[in-house]
Design a protein around this motif. Structure first.
Motif, PDB file in Angstrom:
ATOM      1  N   LEU A 204       0.816  -1.213   0.000  1.00  0.00           N
ATOM      2  CA  LEU A 204       0.000   0.000   0.000  1.00  0.00           C
ATOM      3  C   LEU A 204       0.853   1.268   0.000  1.00  0.00           C
ATOM      4  O   LEU A 204       0.304   2.368  -0.018  1.00  0.00           O
ATOM      5  CB  LEU A 204      -0.922   0.009   1.224  1.00  0.00           C
ATOM      6  CG  LEU A 204      -1.899  -1.169   1.340  1.00  0.00           C
ATOM      7  CD1 LEU A 204      -2.718  -1.044   2.611  1.00  0.00           C
ATOM      8  CD2 LEU A 204      -2.811  -1.241   0.130  1.00  0.00           C
ATOM      9  N   MET A 205       2.167   1.088   0.051  1.00  0.00           N
ATOM     10  CA  MET A 205       3.047   2.251   0.131  1.00  0.00           C
ATOM     11  C   MET A 205       3.717   2.484  -1.225  1.00  0.00           C
ATOM     12  O   MET A 205       3.973   1.547  -1.972  1.00  0.00           O
ATOM     13  CB  MET A 205       4.128   2.025   1.198  1.00  0.00           C
ATOM     14  CG  MET A 205       3.588   1.648   2.557  1.00  0.00           C
ATOM     15  SD  MET A 205       4.918   1.263   3.703  1.00  0.00           S
ATOM     16  CE  MET A 205       3.975   0.557   5.068  1.00  0.00           C
ATOM     17  N   LYS A 206       4.004   3.740  -1.469  1.00  0.00           N
ATOM     18  CA  LYS A 206       4.783   4.089  -2.637  1.00  0.00           C
ATOM     19  C   LYS A 206       6.258   4.155  -2.244  1.00  0.00           C
ATOM     20  O   LYS A 206       6.598   4.205  -1.058  1.00  0.00           O
ATOM     21  CB  LYS A 206       4.323   5.433  -3.202  1.00  0.00           C
ATOM     22  CG  LYS A 206       2.871   5.419  -3.682  1.00  0.00           C
ATOM     23  CD  LYS A 206       2.460   6.779  -4.225  1.00  0.00           C
ATOM     24  CE  LYS A 206       0.997   6.764  -4.685  1.00  0.00           C
ATOM     25  NZ  LYS A 206       0.563   8.084  -5.198  1.00  0.00           N
ATOM     26  N   GLN A 207       7.101   4.158  -3.246  1.00  0.00           N
ATOM     27  CA  GLN A 207       8.530   4.137  -2.965  1.00  0.00           C
ATOM     28  C   GLN A 207       8.969   5.372  -2.189  1.00  0.00           C
ATOM     29  O   GLN A 207       9.824   5.303  -1.306  1.00  0.00           O
ATOM     30  CB  GLN A 207       9.312   4.037  -4.289  1.00  0.00           C
ATOM     31  CG  GLN A 207      10.822   3.852  -4.118  1.00  0.00           C
ATOM     32  CD  GLN A 207      11.159   2.564  -3.407  1.00  0.00           C
ATOM     33  OE1 GLN A 207      10.531   1.545  -3.635  1.00  0.00           O
ATOM     34  NE2 GLN A 207      12.136   2.623  -2.510  1.00  0.00           N
TER      35      GLN A 207
ATOM     36  N   LYS B 252       8.974   3.144  11.856  1.00  0.00           N
ATOM     37  CA  LYS B 252       7.875   3.681  12.662  1.00  0.00           C
ATOM     38  C   LYS B 252       7.260   4.899  11.983  1.00  0.00           C
ATOM     39  O   LYS B 252       6.025   4.998  11.873  1.00  0.00           O
ATOM     40  CB  LYS B 252       8.418   4.042  14.048  1.00  0.00           C
ATOM     41  CG  LYS B 252       7.364   4.439  15.053  1.00  0.00           C
ATOM     42  CD  LYS B 252       7.983   4.594  16.437  1.00  0.00           C
ATOM     43  CE  LYS B 252       6.931   4.927  17.477  1.00  0.00           C
ATOM     44  NZ  LYS B 252       7.521   5.076  18.828  1.00  0.00           N
ATOM     45  N   GLN B 253       8.083   5.820  11.534  1.00  0.00           N
ATOM     46  CA  GLN B 253       7.567   7.009  10.877  1.00  0.00           C
ATOM     47  C   GLN B 253       6.892   6.656   9.563  1.00  0.00           C
ATOM     48  O   GLN B 253       5.870   7.248   9.187  1.00  0.00           O
ATOM     49  CB  GLN B 253       8.722   7.994  10.629  1.00  0.00           C
ATOM     50  CG  GLN B 253       8.271   9.367  10.159  1.00  0.00           C
ATOM     51  CD  GLN B 253       7.360  10.057  11.163  1.00  0.00           C
ATOM     52  OE1 GLN B 253       7.607   9.990  12.369  1.00  0.00           O
ATOM     53  NE2 GLN B 253       6.302  10.696  10.691  1.00  0.00           N
ATOM     54  N   THR B 254       7.438   5.675   8.866  1.00  0.00           N
ATOM     55  CA  THR B 254       6.816   5.220   7.617  1.00  0.00           C
ATOM     56  C   THR B 254       5.405   4.715   7.874  1.00  0.00           C
ATOM     57  O   THR B 254       4.453   5.078   7.158  1.00  0.00           O
ATOM     58  CB  THR B 254       7.658   4.104   6.984  1.00  0.00           C
ATOM     59  OG1 THR B 254       8.983   4.597   6.754  1.00  0.00           O
ATOM     60  CG2 THR B 254       7.058   3.648   5.673  1.00  0.00           C
ATOM     61  N   CYS B 255       5.253   3.890   8.909  1.00  0.00           N
ATOM     62  CA  CYS B 255       3.925   3.356   9.232  1.00  0.00           C
ATOM     63  C   CYS B 255       2.965   4.472   9.632  1.00  0.00           C
ATOM     64  O   CYS B 255       1.787   4.447   9.256  1.00  0.00           O
ATOM     65  CB  CYS B 255       4.040   2.317  10.350  1.00  0.00           C
ATOM     66  SG  CYS B 255       5.014   0.859   9.884  1.00  0.00           S
TER      67      CYS B 255
ATOM     68  N   LYS C   8      -2.734   8.366   5.913  1.00  0.00           N
ATOM     69  CA  LYS C   8      -3.355   8.466   4.594  1.00  0.00           C
ATOM     70  C   LYS C   8      -4.468   7.445   4.415  1.00  0.00           C
ATOM     71  O   LYS C   8      -5.478   7.720   3.764  1.00  0.00           O
ATOM     72  CB  LYS C   8      -2.290   8.274   3.517  1.00  0.00           C
ATOM     73  CG  LYS C   8      -1.232   9.362   3.473  1.00  0.00           C
ATOM     74  CD  LYS C   8      -0.203   9.077   2.387  1.00  0.00           C
ATOM     75  CE  LYS C   8       0.874  10.161   2.359  1.00  0.00           C
ATOM     76  NZ  LYS C   8       1.901   9.867   1.325  1.00  0.00           N
ATOM     77  N   LEU C   9      -4.283   6.267   4.981  1.00  0.00           N
ATOM     78  CA  LEU C   9      -5.252   5.185   4.746  1.00  0.00           C
ATOM     79  C   LEU C   9      -6.491   5.354   5.610  1.00  0.00           C
ATOM     80  O   LEU C   9      -7.609   5.089   5.156  1.00  0.00           O
ATOM     81  CB  LEU C   9      -4.597   3.827   5.021  1.00  0.00           C
ATOM     82  CG  LEU C   9      -3.450   3.425   4.076  1.00  0.00           C
ATOM     83  CD1 LEU C   9      -2.838   2.109   4.520  1.00  0.00           C
ATOM     84  CD2 LEU C   9      -3.955   3.320   2.638  1.00  0.00           C
ATOM     85  N   ILE C  10      -6.323   5.694   6.878  1.00  0.00           N
ATOM     86  CA  ILE C  10      -7.442   5.814   7.804  1.00  0.00           C
ATOM     87  C   ILE C  10      -7.511   7.259   8.278  1.00  0.00           C
ATOM     88  O   ILE C  10      -6.593   7.754   8.956  1.00  0.00           O
ATOM     89  CB  ILE C  10      -7.279   4.848   8.998  1.00  0.00           C
ATOM     90  CG1 ILE C  10      -7.137   3.403   8.509  1.00  0.00           C
ATOM     91  CG2 ILE C  10      -8.465   4.978   9.942  1.00  0.00           C
ATOM     92  CD1 ILE C  10      -6.893   2.408   9.621  1.00  0.00           C
ATOM     93  N   GLN C  11      -8.590   7.922   7.920  1.00  0.00           N
ATOM     94  CA  GLN C  11      -8.702   9.354   8.233  1.00  0.00           C
ATOM     95  C   GLN C  11      -9.040   9.581   9.692  1.00  0.00           C
ATOM     96  O   GLN C  11      -8.585  10.552  10.297  1.00  0.00           O
ATOM     97  CB  GLN C  11      -9.785   9.987   7.332  1.00  0.00           C
ATOM     98  CG  GLN C  11      -9.511   9.826   5.844  1.00  0.00           C
ATOM     99  CD  GLN C  11      -8.217  10.487   5.413  1.00  0.00           C
ATOM    100  OE1 GLN C  11      -7.833  11.522   5.956  1.00  0.00           O
ATOM    101  NE2 GLN C  11      -7.539   9.865   4.447  1.00  0.00           N
TER     102      GLN C  11
ATOM    103  N   TYR D 215     -10.571  -3.677   7.296  1.00  0.00           N
ATOM    104  CA  TYR D 215     -10.594  -2.591   6.309  1.00  0.00           C
ATOM    105  C   TYR D 215      -9.253  -2.511   5.575  1.00  0.00           C
ATOM    106  O   TYR D 215      -9.201  -2.389   4.344  1.00  0.00           O
ATOM    107  CB  TYR D 215     -10.916  -1.274   7.024  1.00  0.00           C
ATOM    108  CG  TYR D 215     -10.802  -0.050   6.130  1.00  0.00           C
ATOM    109  CD1 TYR D 215     -11.715   0.153   5.080  1.00  0.00           C
ATOM    110  CD2 TYR D 215      -9.808   0.887   6.331  1.00  0.00           C
ATOM    111  CE1 TYR D 215     -11.607   1.263   4.262  1.00  0.00           C
ATOM    112  CE2 TYR D 215      -9.695   1.998   5.516  1.00  0.00           C
ATOM    113  CZ  TYR D 215     -10.597   2.190   4.482  1.00  0.00           C
ATOM    114  OH  TYR D 215     -10.498   3.280   3.671  1.00  0.00           O
ATOM    115  N   LEU D 216      -8.159  -2.591   6.349  1.00  0.00           N
ATOM    116  CA  LEU D 216      -6.840  -2.575   5.714  1.00  0.00           C
ATOM    117  C   LEU D 216      -6.651  -3.794   4.814  1.00  0.00           C
ATOM    118  O   LEU D 216      -6.059  -3.695   3.727  1.00  0.00           O
ATOM    119  CB  LEU D 216      -5.744  -2.535   6.781  1.00  0.00           C
ATOM    120  CG  LEU D 216      -5.639  -1.246   7.602  1.00  0.00           C
ATOM    121  CD1 LEU D 216      -4.607  -1.395   8.704  1.00  0.00           C
ATOM    122  CD2 LEU D 216      -5.269  -0.066   6.704  1.00  0.00           C
TER     123      LEU D 216
END
Length: 1826
Positions: free
Chosen positions: A714-717, A725-728, A734-737, A758-759
């Motif tokens: 689900l992530m872009k490069q 941790k920061q990436t997650c 972005k995925l869950i508002q 949902y994910l």
């Protein structure tokens, strides 16, 4: 997240259903806010409209994705609700046959009602030491977690097992205790763990009974404390019981039974010792026949009685006490048969001399009159007087039953008390684990006092459970630093207050019991008045005034008030007790009642002074006046409340672990799931409450690494940062508002319910879109490729079709022209044929007509000719006759005329003659005339001659013609006669013709009839012939079939004989391996006993009392391995002490060694005999193979085979007889030995040897049976082959023999040609093999270069991705590794160069000797001081050393110094790197050689004994160091090989040089010591394997299963509370590279130590077996590992291990074959599993896996992604049906502790002893070379 995002089309939901509780349905259209109806489609295809609740607008619960169904932990489900839990349990139970499931901290256990093979020792070993989440759910996992937390946290533990009757509580508690007993071991010799387990059959017999729900239902609750010492070994146990169901003693419902012990007694009534009890059938006694079901199917009560008595004996209950118990139980049965007769409404009596009461009094030892009196009367005491009042019959029966219940309850308490005494710890208890087996929540149609107490206890336990779950949740949130929000959960404290608080139900009940005229009705009214309409949890039934309803946490329960007071009082008349106490003959009966007042509870087995549940000791209360009566008046409810409070205090002081047992159905059907019953129990046991508490917060928890690995797609490069941790965080935002749906902890991300689903939906959509895109591209490419292929194919087809059509048209034209030509010629042919026919017919007609006419004309001409001939002859005859008459007449006339003329002439002549002139005239010219006449005469003569000749010829012709004419005449005459006869005959023939015509007409008629009959006969004959032909053909086919069968049978017999020969060979090999394994196990045990003996000797010397070493829990692999040694108490201290006190340790060791050598000598002889027998068998097999090859070259002669088999049988018999005689001699030698103190039955050496002799004798008996079987097979084979010889082979053999006799030269030429071909073929094979080896080595070099290149590229890529600091560090690390590898390579090259130098030095030595012989006088003297010892390589040997004999001399007093420097203090690493391999072994052997040279027996014995003991000491001291064990294994083997090589035996001297043969031992035969060294090598090898196992064990599962070698192949599924070990490679986790590096380390160390290559192969095979077995066992116990992607990972890992074997040239070691089960399991995970063809392929492929393992893998197979499919249950059933005939082991797991038997093939050394130098670094300067 809005509901509209989740409730979309095709989303699946759960809807309520009255039958199945919940049904699955699918949305047909999207849900929009405000919709009142959902359009659904059920799974069976039915569509319906689901109406939403108008008030709550609550939507139906969503269904989890398919990949989450069947999870090990219910908390891993994304949607946590009741239908999801129910469905997950059902899928696991029905489809996967898994009975255990986690629900957070709770283990849910569903009773399968079937024995499952998941509780064996192998399963216990597999779970020992493992983390709880790493393995599949199991009761052993809970027990291991409790055991581990006890050791880690230093805190007591509790396992709370609860559930309905029949749910399996007792069995679960039993298995938990078995686990503790197995993994911990006891700290004393008393085997406490066996006693703990032995308490189960006793408690089941006296406390369990058959109910309608369970055949072995526990009718009491118990809490067992298992005590442990500081080393966490079992030291004792204690049991506390609760609320025994005493009413069952006197009453049983329909289809139920009393307690088991009563039926066991009745079933054993015929035993002699039970005759005095006067028992009978269970149907005879009132207390055992009320249920009407005295027998349980499949249970033998007599056998159970034997088990109960054995358990009592084991727990120290003597036989006298056992008989006392049985007397009391028999007395209770007889008491139940006592009857009463009513005298009036208020009194009754016992019939006089009533037999049941008489028996009861005799058994109890009391007076009959007193007991009969007090059974019918009671004593009433007032303040001033005492009254004796008679009682009614009903009250008397109740009093009798109360007495029986009271006696049984006291007996139950007494037994529990004695069990606790037997299990009491003799040392101080450090910690304990409690196992609570208690009844679950109960609700029946009629609920009484027992159900009230049970539900009260469950309310308390549920409260404790809720608080514990709440506490764990809070700790988790606090640990992760997540804001703690109060979670609302159900608190059942109001219900508990309603029951136990002041003026509660129990308080009012006790108050009513104190009232003189208290009753159940008045108590009910008090309840209504106190609590009705005041407490929301208390209700009154509408239709009853004698019942009340309490709202428990699980359900509403209606209790009937009837009997509450009586059961709470538990009244028994004191006078009856006094009568029993008055018994003087029965001591046990007195013991039951003497301390009755001090017992806290009628059902409590808590003795005074026992170890309490908590660590605070509880002192017994001192007896005070009046206290006993007060305590005795405590009610059952009050006592139960106190004991329950004590239990809760104990549980609160421990860490609880919960097991909830579920009963799947009420009919005890195996693997049948009733959803209604399951939901009831799930609600009652608190599982759903756990789910609700978890769902209220953040139930789904992921580590950052797991989240990143799962949702990387689900992530872009650009979103991927170095900080995971920061990436997650960035991705989640972005995925869950809605930020309230998740929280970020320190190490985990917390999600609310439904977010993971949902994910997963987003991930599945992303993957689906990616798949669609990939499919689109691939399909487009495939379609374009297909189109191009189709276009090209179309053009090709068109070209070929057009060419074909042109060719067809040309062919058509040619055929048309040819047809016209054919028609022309055909028509011409037809016309010509018709013309020819007509012409031929015409000619034929003409010919016939003309012939007929000609024949007629000819006949006419013939007749005319014949007539003319006749006329001619007649006319000729007539003419001749007339001519003759005429001629005769003419002649007569002529004669007459001529006579007349002659007469006239004569007259003239006579006249002329008379005249002379006439004569002169006549004679003129006469001479001329005479001359002319003369000529004429001559001419005439010539003419005459010619005429004469003509005349003769004419005469001849005339005569011939005359003869012809005569013959013609004769023929004419005959023809005339024949004509006459013919006319006559014609007449007769005409007559005959007439007759014949008549006969012809008659004959024709007969002929016609005959022809008809002939046709009929011909038809019948033809039909018969056809039938005969058919029969003949059938017979021929049958004959051919019989011949084929005979040939097949002969072939099968031959194949069967070959198979049997191969099987027998394999069996002999297996027997040999088993014998080796048995012998090596005995050696292992002997070494263990030796170590124990040394330890005891050291303890005695130190005089320090240290407990026996038990189970030291260092690792999971040790728990079962070391527990095997808990039975080492065979040699007691009483036997050890005299042996230790007799002699000093050194003499004792020497004595043991000498005795052991003497005894082992005979064993070695037996081994040699056995080896010779094996060699003989191998030789016979080779002969059989050669004979088989010869038979394939020429026709087989089966007589030779039979002779060979008979010869083999005779030789086997003779060998067996010889071996048996040797055994008998050995036994005699043992009995006649001179060392009785050592060969006594208690001596260890004697036992070891005796076991060996027993095993060898058993082996002989087996061989004898095999010989008999072989003989019977030969006889049957002769009978089967003999008819085949007579039918098929006799003539062939004769012909072949004849041919061989006639063509001997051809046969010789053929044999020569065959030998030439064989020679050429062998040369070709050798060349092919050499080429293949070269090709393989080149491929290996190419592969290694490729790997090195790939490794360099990977390192370069990794270094480029790292930050600068890490890049520098990685480059340094890589450079260090490279330099290390180069260093190792240089060391190997250095060793090779050293070997080359040694060889060159040897050659120089030889040349120097030759030169020295020539130049003896000019030899230079070199002093010994000039010799330099080089530590790296041996120094050059000067010529002076030609006199060295390869011996080392030392003094006797330096022996200990030699052993110390060379063995005890030697560092293996320095020796292995700097010196030649096996140098200590060579030095020791050279010392032995010198002692042998001196003929010093004592010195040889002492040196060898000291060497062996020194090696044992080193291994005992540093036995966990691989290098040390490997070093001494290598040196021990080299020492053993040296003893063999220089022993002087021819078998070991084949490869020696002449110089080496000169170094052989001369004075001593050390064969006995060779056996001792071989045994020592076996022990070292086994220790080496254990060290390998300990090193590899932590790496295997992580490296082979968990680590993703191929990154990204397998995704991480959501996990629950029980986190499994992460499969992501974190720091400190092991990978496959770790395993391979460790294998490289092992291999390099063994090679450096100079270990034999064959031994290295065996070690590698054992290592690979351990890797395969541990990996497969974990795979079979981990559902999360059974997926397609994991199968790929395993296969890749196995290929890497195989590549390692190829690199090391170890493919022929058998190591790859040990991985075959793992390979097949990985293939099983990857193959298709749908159709019958797939099932057949699986059955044929998985031949190394057992049926249980195959079915287990298929059951555990779990899709990781939605694109995988589950294995259908029907497919698994198909597999089981196909494999049911396979005979394999039912064991599920492989034996990871199995050690293959080791062999030490002889490996002679080419090193010359005289060339060996002793380095100074060894410190052996006191040794000199000789």
């Amino acid at each position: 997240m809005a509901a509209s995002e989740l409730y979309t089309k095709y989303a699946r939901v759960w809807i309520p259903d009255p039958e199945e509780v919940w049904k699955s349905a699918e949305l047909l259209k999207d849900y929009k806010p405000g919709d009142k109806v959902l359009q659904l489609r059920l799974e069976e295809g039915k569509e319906l409209e689901y109406c939403l609740d108008a008030k709550t607008k609550e939507l139906p619960p969503l269904r989890n994705p398919d990949i989450l169904v069947g999870e090990n932990d219910l908390t891993a489900l994304s949607y946590l609700h009741e239908p999801a839990v129910l469905h997950n349990l059902k899928v696991r139970f029905i489809d996967s046959k898994l009975i255990y499931t986690y629900c957070g901290i709770v283990l849910v256990a569903i009773n399968p009602y079937e024995q499952l093979p998941i509780y064996g020792e192998d399963i216990i070993n597999a779970y020992s030491g493992q983390n709880m989440g790493d393995m599949d759910p199991h009761i052993f996992a809970v027990a291991e977690e409790a055991y581990k937390q006890m050791a880690r946290d230093e805190r007591n533990q509790s396992i709370i097992v609860s559930g309905e009757s029949g749910a399996g509580k007792t069995v679960s508690a039993k298995y938990a205790m078995r686990y503790f007993a197995t993994v911990s071991g006891s700290a004393s010799e008393a085997n406490v763990e066996e006693k703990v387990l032995a308490s189960n059959p006793i408690m089941e017999s006296i406390g369990n009974a058959k109910t309608t729900r369970n055949d072995n239902s526990s009718r009491f609750g118990k809490y067992i404390e298992i005590g442990f010492d500081k080393r966490y070994r079992i030291i004792g146990a204690n049991m506390r019981t609760y609320l025994l169901e005493k009413s069952r003693v006197v009453f049983q419902a329909e289809e139920e039974r009393n307690y088991h012990i009563f039926y066991q007694l009745c079933a054993s009534a015929a035993l002699p010792e039970f005759k005095t009890l006067r028992l009978g059938n269970a149907n005879y006694f009132h207390y055992t026949k009320q249920g009407g079901s005295p027998v349980i199917d499949g249970v033998d009560d007599a056998k159970e009685m034997v088990n109960t008595r054995q358990a009592c004996t084991l727990l120290g209950i003597s036989d006298s006490y056992q008989m006392g118990i049985f007397r009391i139980l028999a007395g209770i049965l007889h008491l139940g048969n006592v009857e009463f007769a009513s005298r009036d409404s208020d009194s009754c009596t016992v019939p006089p001399k009533h037999e049941p009461l008489t028996i009861f009094c005799d058994l109890m030892g009391v007076e009959y009159e007193e007991m009969a009196h007090w059974l019918c009367h009671r004593k009433l005491a007032t303040a001033t007087e005492t009254y004796i009042k008679p009682i009614s019959k009903l009250h008397a029966i109740n009093a009798r039953d109360a007495l029986a219940k009271h006696i049984y309850a006291n007996l139950f308490n007494w037994i529990v008390d004695h069990v606790n005494k037997a299990l009491h710890a003799t040392v101080k208890q450090h910690s304990f684990i409690g196992v609570l087996d208690i009844y679950g929540f109960e609700t029946f149609e009629i609920n009484s006092f027992e159900q009230f107490c049970i539900n009260y206890a469950n309310e308390k336990l549920q409260q404790q459970f809720n608080m514990h779950v709440f506490k764990l949740e809070q700790e988790e949130y606090m640990k992760e630093q997540i804001p703690w929000t109060l979670i609302d959960f159900y608190d059942n404290q109001p219900c508990i207050n309603l029951i136990e608080a002041k003026m509660g139900v129990l308080d009012l009940l006790d108050e009513e019991c104190k009232m003189p005229k208290g009753s159940d009705d008045s108590w009910a009214q008090k309840l209504y008045n106190t609590h009705l309409n005041k407490c929301a949890l208390f209700e009154k039934p509408r239709m009853s005034n004698k019942a009340f309803i309490i709202k428990h946490f699980a359900d509403k329960v209606e209790y009937q008030c009837e009997g509450f007071l009586e059961k709470n009082k538990d009244t028994v008349y004191e006078e009856q007790i006094k009568v029993l106490k008055s018994s003087k003959k029965f001591k046990l009966l007195l013991e039951l009642f003497q301390d009755e007042e001090k017992v806290l509870s009628p059902t409590s087995a808590t003795p005074s002074g026992r170890v309490p549940l908590t660590r605070m000791p509880v002192k017994p209360a001192k007896a005070r006046p009046g206290q006993a009566s007060k305590e005795h008046k405590k009610t059952v409810g009050h006592q139960f409340r106190n004991s329950l409070h004590l239990l809760m205090e104990t549980l609160n002081a421990t860490t609880p672990h919960y097991v909830r047992c579920i009963k799947p159905n009420d009919f005890k059907f195996p693997f049948t799931f009733d959803e209604k019953r399951a939901v009831q129990q799930l609600r009652a046991c608190g599982v759903l409450e756990t789910i609700r508490i978890s769902a209220a917060g953040f139930p789904s928890r992921w580590t950052y690494q797991e989240f990143f690995s799962r949702y990387r797609v689900l992530m872009k490069q650009k979103d991927v940062l170095g900080d995971r941790k920061q990436t997650c965080k960035n991705v989640l935002e972005k995925l869950i508002q809605d930020k309230d749906k998740y929280q970020f902890g320190k190490t985990k991300i917390f999600f609310r319910a439904g977010q993971v689903a949902y994910l997963e939906k987003i991930r599945a959509d992303k993957l689906r879109a990616a798949c669609i895109r990939i499919q689109k591209t691939i399909r487009g490419w495939l379609m374009r490729k297909k189109y191009m292929r189709m276009r090209k194919a179309a053009i090709t087809i068109q070209r070929h079709v057009r060419g074909y059509q042109a060719r067809c048209y040309a062919t058509f034209l040619r055929r048309t022209r040819a047809a016209i030509t054919i028609q022309k010629f055909q028509r011409m042919y037809v016309v010509r044929k018709r013309y020819q026919g007509m012409r031929d017919a015409t000619i034929a007609l003409q010919a016939l007509l003309r012939g007929y006419m000609v024949r007629n004309k000819y006949q006419m001409m013939l007749r005319e000719h014949k007539c003319v001939v006749l006329q001619k002859h007649v006319r000729g005859w007539l003419a001749r006759r007339r001519y003759g008459r005429t001629l005769r007449a003419i002649v007569y006339l002529q004669c007459c005329y001529r006579r007349m003329m002659a007469k006239r002439e004569l007259k003239k002549l006579k006249i002329e003659a008379r005249s002379v002139e006439r004569y002169k005239k006549l004679h003129i010219g006469l001479e001329n005339k005479i001359m002319q006449l003369q000529r004429k005469i001559d001419e005439q003569n010539k003419e005459y001659k010619s005429l004469l000749e003509k005349m003769t010829s004419l005469e001849l012709t005339y005569s011939t013609e005359t003869e012809k004419l005569r013959s013609d005449v004769e023929r004419l005459r005959m023809s005339e006669e024949e004509a006459r006869n013919a006319t006559n005959r014609v007449l007769s023939l005409q007559e005959e013709i007439a007759k014949l015509r008549k006969e012809l007409h008659h004959t024709q008629a007969e002929k016609k009839s005959i022809e008809e009959w002939a046709d009929k006969y011909k038809h019948e004959t033809e039909q018969l012939v056809s039938e005969l032909k058919e029969q003949n053909s059938l017979l021929k086919t049958e004959k051919e079939e019989l011949n084929r069968r005979i040939h097949d049978q002969a072939r099968e017999i031959t194949e069967s004989m070959e198979k049997k020969l191969v099987e027998e060979t394999k069996q002999l090999e297996l027997d040999l391996n088993d014998e080796r394994l048995r012998y090596q196990n005995l050696l292992n045990e002997f070494s263990r006993l030796e170590e124990r003996y040394d330890d005891l000797k050291d303890e005695m010397n130190l005089m320090v009392s240290i407990p026996k070493p038990g189970h030291k829990r260092t690792d999971s692999t040790h728990s079962s391995n070391e527990s095997e040694y808990t039975f080492s108490s065979e040699i007691t201290e009483a036997e050890d002490l005299p042996l230790r006190m007799e002699e000093p340790s050194e003499k004792k060791a020497a004595l043991d060694m000498s005795l052991f050598l003497k005894l082992q000598k005979r064993v070695s002889e037996l081994e040699q005999e056995k080896q010779s027998l094996q060699d003989e068998l191998d030789r016979k097999e080779e002969q059989a193979l050669r004979a088989k090859a010869k038979e394939e070259e020429r026709p087989p002669i089966r007589g030779a085979e039979l002779e060979y088999e008979s010869l083999k049988r005779q030789e086997l018999e003779s060998e067996n007889k010889k071996l048996k005689n040797e055994l008998n001699e050995l036994q005699k030698a043992l009995t006649e030995t001179r060392a009785p103190e050592v060969t006594a039955p208690g001596a260890p050496a004697y036992r070891v040897l005796l076991d060996q002799l027993t095993s060898v004798s058993e082996e002989l008996e087996v061989r004898k049976e095999e010989v008999l079987i072989l003989r019977s097979q030969l006889v049957s084979q002769k009978e089967a082959i003999q008819p085949k010889h007579t039918m098929t082979d006799a003539t062939i053999l004769l012909e072949d023999v004849q041919k061989m006799k006639d063509k001997g030269e051809i046969a010789q030429a053929y044999i020569g040609l065959k030998e030439t071909n064989r020679l050429l073929e062998s040369q070709l094979q050798s060349q092919k093999k050499s080429h293949e080896n070269e090709l393989e080595s080149l491929r290996g070099e190419i592969q290694s270069l490729k790997e090195e290149n790939n490794r360099q590229q990977q390192l370069l890529a990794q270094n480029l991705q790292l930050p600068p600091e890490a890049r520098i560090e990685a480059s340094l690390q890589h450079e260090i590794t490279r330099l290390t590898n180069e260093n190792l390579d240089l060391m190997e090259q250095l060793e090779k160069q050293d070997k080359t130098v040694r060889k060159l030095k040897k050659q120089l030595k030889v040349f120097a000797k030759k030169i020295g012989e020539l130049e003896v006088g000019q030899m230079e003297n070199i002093s010994p001081g000039q010799i330099i010892d080089e530590p790296i390589r041996p120094v050059n040997i000067p010529r002076k050393e030609k006199d060295f004999q390869g011996m080392l001399e030392y003094k006797k007093e330096d022996e200990q110094k030699l052993v110390k420097n060379l063995i005890l203090e030697l560092k293996p690493r320095g020796v292995a790197v700097n010196l030649i391999p096996g140098l200590p072994a060579y030095i020791l052997f050279m010392c032995v050689r010198h002692a042998d040279y001196l003929n010093d027996d004592q010195k040889v014995r002492s040196l060898l004994t000291s060497t062996i003991n020194g090696i044992k000491k080193v291994l005992k001291k540093r036995g966990d160091d691989f290098e040390t064990v490997s070093f001494w294994l290598s040196n021990t083997c080299r020492f053993l090989h040296c003893l063999k090589q220089y022993s002087g035996e021819e078998g070991f001297m084949k490869h020696n040089t002449p110089r080496q043969n000169e170094h052989c031992l001369t004075n001593f035969d050390l064969a006995e010591y060779r056996q001792v060294l071989s045994d020592l090598a076996i022990q070292i090898y086994q220790q080496l394997v254990r060290v390998l196992e300990n090193i590899l064990q932590p790496m295997i599962v992580s490296g082979m299963l968990e680590h993703e070698t191929i990154q990204g192949v397998s995704g991480v599924k959501p996990t629950g509370l029980r986190k499994r070990t992460s499969s992501i490679a974190d720091e400190g986790t092991y990978t496959l590279d770790s395993i391979i590096r460790q294998l490289n380390s092992f291999h390099s160390v063994m090679c450096q130590h100079g270990m034999d290559p064959e031994l290295i192969k065996q070690v590698v095979k054992q290592m690979f077996y351990i890797i395969g077995a541990v990996t497969l066992n974990n795979l079979l116990l981990r559902k999360d590992m059974c997926s397609w992607s994991k199968g790929m990972q395993i296969r890749y890992n196995v290929s890497q291990l195989e590549e390692w074997l190829r690199d090391k040239n170890l493919m022929n070691s058998g190591a790859k074959e040990t991985l075959e089960p793992l390979i097949q399991a990985a293939q099983l995970l990857q193959v298709k599993k749908k159709t019958d063809e797939d099932a057949e392929a699986i059955c044929s492929m998985c031949n190394a896996l057992t049926t249980a393992q195959i079915v287990k893998v298929l059951n555990l197979y779990t899709p990781v992604n939605e694109f995988e499919e589950r294995v259908l249950v029907s497919f698994i059933r198909t597999i089981q049906v196909r494999l049911r005939d396979r005979k394999d082991s039912p064991q599920l797991l492989m034996d990871a502790k199995h050690i293959f038997p080791v062999t030490f093939p002889f490996n002679p050394s080419s090193l010359a002893l005289e060339t060996i130098q002793i380095p100074a670094s060894l410190g052996l300067g006191f040794i000199s070379r000789v």
